[in-house]
Write a protein that holds these residues in place. Structure first.
Motif, mmCIF file in Angstrom:
data_model
loop_
_atom_site.group_PDB
_atom_site.id
_atom_site.type_symbol
_atom_site.label_atom_id
_atom_site.label_comp_id
_atom_site.label_asym_id
_atom_site.label_seq_id
_atom_site.Cartn_x
_atom_site.Cartn_y
_atom_site.Cartn_z
ATOM 1 N N ALA A 247 25.331 24.221 29.469
ATOM 2 C CA ALA A 247 25.251 24.898 27.958
ATOM 3 C C ALA A 247 25.826 26.739 28.318
ATOM 4 O O ALA A 247 26.384 27.248 28.116
ATOM 5 N N LEU A 248 25.233 27.278 29.637
ATOM 6 C CA LEU A 248 24.924 28.380 29.636
ATOM 7 C C LEU A 248 26.045 28.862 30.081
ATOM 8 O O LEU A 248 26.812 30.138 29.460
ATOM 9 N N PHE A 249 26.615 28.060 31.104
ATOM 10 C CA PHE A 249 28.045 28.642 31.749
ATOM 11 C C PHE A 249 28.593 28.223 31.503
ATOM 12 O O PHE A 249 30.379 29.194 31.416
ATOM 13 N N ALA A 250 28.862 27.375 30.093
ATOM 14 C CA ALA A 250 29.900 27.005 29.543
ATOM 15 C C ALA A 250 30.431 28.058 28.300
ATOM 16 O O ALA A 250 31.728 28.225 28.394
ATOM 17 N N ASN A 251 29.477 28.747 27.783
ATOM 18 C CA ASN A 251 29.618 28.800 26.870
ATOM 19 C C ASN A 251 28.476 30.233 26.165
ATOM 20 O O ASN A 251 27.643 30.230 25.338
ATOM 21 N N ALA A 252 28.131 30.452 27.268
ATOM 22 C CA ALA A 252 26.893 32.199 27.490
ATOM 23 C C ALA A 252 27.697 32.756 26.066
ATOM 24 O O ALA A 252 26.850 34.281 25.148
ATOM 25 N N ALA A 253 28.803 33.241 25.585
ATOM 26 C CA ALA A 253 29.106 33.844 24.221
ATOM 27 C C ALA A 253 28.460 33.928 23.338
ATOM 28 O O ALA A 253 28.939 34.616 22.608
ATOM 29 N N ASP A 254 28.255 32.598 23.041
ATOM 30 C CA ASP A 254 27.816 32.124 21.917
ATOM 31 C C ASP A 254 26.495 32.634 21.205
ATOM 32 O O ASP A 254 25.395 31.757 22.725
ATOM 33 N N ALA A 255 26.319 33.233 20.670
ATOM 34 C CA ALA A 255 24.712 33.915 20.740
ATOM 35 C C ALA A 255 23.910 32.473 20.833
ATOM 36 O O ALA A 255 22.197 32.339 20.925
ATOM 37 N N GLN A 256 24.247 31.599 19.257
ATOM 38 C CA GLN A 256 23.878 30.647 18.985
ATOM 39 C C GLN A 256 23.105 29.261 20.087
ATOM 40 O O GLN A 256 22.231 29.208 20.472
ATOM 41 N N VAL A 257 23.882 29.608 21.509
ATOM 42 C CA VAL A 257 23.867 28.982 22.883
ATOM 43 C C VAL A 257 23.313 29.584 23.609
ATOM 44 O O VAL A 257 21.960 28.865 23.856
ATOM 45 N N ARG A 258 23.282 30.391 24.023
ATOM 46 C CA ARG A 258 22.506 31.391 24.774
ATOM 47 C C ARG A 258 21.003 31.452 24.247
ATOM 48 O O ARG A 258 19.758 31.984 25.089
ATOM 49 N N ALA A 259 20.439 31.491 22.569
ATOM 50 C CA ALA A 259 19.434 31.719 21.979
ATOM 51 C C ALA A 259 18.922 30.681 22.909
ATOM 52 O O ALA A 259 17.565 30.138 23.177
ATOM 53 N N GLY A 260 19.712 29.573 22.510
ATOM 54 C CA GLY A 260 18.459 27.772 22.159
ATOM 55 C C GLY A 260 18.459 27.626 24.394
ATOM 56 O O GLY A 260 17.329 27.381 24.551
ATOM 57 N N VAL A 261 19.784 28.015 25.117
ATOM 58 C CA VAL A 261 18.960 27.878 25.858
ATOM 59 C C VAL A 261 17.779 28.794 26.297
ATOM 60 O O VAL A 261 17.304 28.277 27.540
ATOM 61 N N LEU A 262 17.527 29.649 26.058
ATOM 62 C CA LEU A 262 16.141 30.831 26.616
ATOM 63 C C LEU A 262 15.160 30.591 26.048
ATOM 64 O O LEU A 262 14.275 29.719 26.635
ATOM 65 N N LYS A 263 14.802 29.635 24.781
ATOM 66 C CA LYS A 263 14.131 28.981 24.245
ATOM 67 C C LYS A 263 13.327 27.826 24.498
ATOM 68 O O LYS A 263 11.827 27.191 25.702
ATOM 69 N N LEU A 264 14.675 26.979 25.177
ATOM 70 C CA LEU A 264 14.339 25.929 26.062
ATOM 71 C C LEU A 264 13.827 26.298 27.360
ATOM 72 O O LEU A 264 12.785 25.163 28.396
ATOM 73 N N TYR A 265 14.259 27.163 28.052
ATOM 74 C CA TYR A 265 13.518 27.515 29.660
ATOM 75 C C TYR A 265 12.326 27.972 29.681
ATOM 76 O O TYR A 265 11.824 27.917 30.500
ATOM 77 N N ALA A 266 11.764 28.443 28.008
ATOM 78 C CA ALA A 266 10.714 28.906 28.171
ATOM 79 C C ALA A 266 9.646 28.048 27.999
ATOM 80 O O ALA A 266 8.058 28.320 28.289
ATOM 81 N N THR A 267 10.216 26.236 27.907
ATOM 82 C CA THR A 267 9.023 25.647 27.740
ATOM 83 C C THR A 267 8.900 24.560 29.057
ATOM 84 O O THR A 267 8.286 24.343 29.511
ATOM 85 N N ILE A 268 9.722 25.385 30.155
ATOM 86 C CA ILE A 268 9.642 24.590 31.645
ATOM 87 C C ILE A 268 8.431 25.067 32.332
ATOM 88 O O ILE A 268 8.420 26.485 32.895
ATOM 89 N N PRO A 269 6.941 24.534 32.894
ATOM 90 C CA PRO A 269 6.413 25.109 33.108
ATOM 91 C C PRO A 269 6.608 25.882 34.805
ATOM 92 O O PRO A 269 7.247 24.761 35.388
ATOM 93 N N ASP A 270 5.614 26.422 34.833
ATOM 94 C CA ASP A 270 5.801 27.341 36.391
ATOM 95 C C ASP A 270 6.922 28.253 36.757
ATOM 96 O O ASP A 270 7.431 27.928 37.472
ATOM 97 N N LEU A 271 7.988 28.207 35.524
ATOM 98 C CA LEU A 271 9.039 28.714 35.273
ATOM 99 C C LEU A 271 9.045 30.230 35.201
ATOM 100 O O LEU A 271 8.042 31.107 34.588
ATOM 101 N N VAL A 272 9.526 30.759 36.445
ATOM 102 C CA VAL A 272 9.168 32.343 36.911
ATOM 103 C C VAL A 272 9.757 33.288 36.459
ATOM 104 O O VAL A 272 10.884 33.613 36.954
ATOM 105 N N VAL A 273 9.406 34.621 36.038
ATOM 106 C CA VAL A 273 9.834 34.779 35.254
ATOM 107 C C VAL A 273 9.848 36.827 35.649
ATOM 108 O O VAL A 273 8.604 37.592 35.405
ATOM 109 N N GLY A 274 10.469 37.079 36.028
ATOM 110 C CA GLY A 274 10.256 38.753 37.017
ATOM 111 C C GLY A 274 11.665 40.009 36.148
ATOM 112 O O GLY A 274 12.155 39.113 35.659
ATOM 113 N N LYS A 275 11.416 41.468 36.448
ATOM 114 C CA LYS A 275 12.255 42.215 36.406
ATOM 115 C C LYS A 275 13.119 42.331 37.449
ATOM 116 O O LYS A 275 12.286 42.421 37.850
#
Length: 342
Positions: A247-275
């Motif tokens: 979804a992200l790589f198809a339609n990243a410029a759509d803010a709704q799609v992008r925000a939704g993907v970020l929220k869904l990724y936040a539900t993946i256990p052990d996903l590592v977010v770095g800077k």
């Protein structure tokens, strides 16, 4: 077996129509009982070497996509409830993305440059319109020509489902959206079904898979038992990671799609977010848990201010093959693209 080995095995498979592609994608996704090395998407998102793609045709690409993201869906048992999206950096960024809103335009333009084993750039343009049409090209000119001639690729139910799931997550119902994203291709593991119904769903999917292999004259894989426990959890998150990326790589410029993907990724256990810092811009790195990739590695880098994808690095566990894809995403109008104003 890695994705390129699979493609070689299916090199004689003829290209199917859109409906057959969707059926193959849905059925073959359940063919394997465990994840393998890397996440692979259709050529328009992540382009494998052109010789390989040309040799195997669309059916082989479909098979490669679904096998490496094989798995099922959210279990029905109360002890295995979906993780909640808490106020993590990704959720905070999603809120900022939604607050900023989608820029003017009626389509997302995604330009990706893939560097394979030979480090030669492979350029791909994808235009995803707000009406769900898709146009592709390997240069600005070929994309312009495709749009000007109205040569859109057939819309697939899968694309529509992952977009709808992302938007649902953006608008607050993350639990329901998570199930929708995980099951965008199928419900082979039986979301919300009784144990007996779930077993039947799994058996039906295995039977459909076998029929597809027979149709194309390929050896039928041995049936595998429905996964449970940690194996099931890993497959669930593999599905979520891959489908949300689609979804992200198809339609990243759509803010709704992008925000939704970020929220869904936040539900993946052990996903590592770095800077990180990429070309002077603040970025976040999202590293998928190796367990959901069969020991492989997939690191997605996004802009820390707007969530747009910047880069993805994929490494196969079995072959140690490494691929890098750079992304640029823009909000555009179809009329401008058709006129060559990219």
């Amino acid at each position: 077996m890695d994705e390129m080995d699979l493609m070689k095995k299916l090199r004689d498979v003829p290209s199917p129509g859109p409906e057959a592609y969707d059926r193959a994608r849905a059925a073959l996704r359940t063919a394997m009982g465990e994840p393998v090395a890397t996440v692979v998407r259709p050529k328009r998102w992540f382009s494998w070497p052109k010789a390989g793609v040309a040799a195997v045709g669309a059916a082989a690409v479909a098979a490669a996509v679904v096998v490496v993201t094989s798995g099922g869906s959210v279990p029905a048992g109360p002890s295995e409830a979906a993780p909640q999206a808490v106020e993590t950096p990704l959720v905070k960024l999603a809120s900022a993305v939604q607050a900023a809103g989608t820029q003017p335009g009626d389509a997302s333009l995604i330009i990706n440059t893939k560097f394979g084993l030979d480090d030669k750039p492979d350029l791909n343009y994808t235009l995803y319109t707000d009406q769900g049409r898709q146009f592709t090209g390997d240069s600005a000119k070929t994309l312009t020509d495709a749009v000007a001639k109205g040569q859109a690729e057939p819309a697939t139910p899968y694309d529509g489902k992952v977009m709808a799931a992302a938007r649902l997550a953006a608008n607050g119902d993350v639990d329901k959206a998570r199930i929708a994203m995980i099951t965008a291709s199928n419900n082979a593991l039986g979301v919300g079904l009784s144990p007996a119904e779930a077993e039947k769903a799994w058996a039906d999917a295995q039977a459909e898979t076998a029929e597809i292999f027979r149709k194309y004259g390929k050896p039928v894989p041995a049936p595998k038992p429905r996964p449970t426990g940690k194996d099931l959890e890993n497959l669930i998150n593999n599905h979520l990671w891959s489908n949300a990326q689609h979804a992200l790589f198809a339609n990243a410029a759509d803010a709704q799609v992008r925000a939704g993907v970020l929220k869904l990724y936040a539900t993946i256990p052990d996903l590592v977010v770095g800077k990180a810092s990429v070309d002077g811009q603040a970025a976040l790195t999202l590293t998928a848990p190796p367990a959901i990739l069969g020991g492989g590695a997939d690191v997605l880098t996004i802009n820390a201010g707007n969530g747009l994808p910047i880069r993805e690095e994929i490494t196969s566990a079995e072959s140690s093959k490494r691929y890098v894809v750079n992304y640029k995403a823009f909000r555009v109008t179809v009329a401008d693209v058709a006129a060559g104003r990219i």
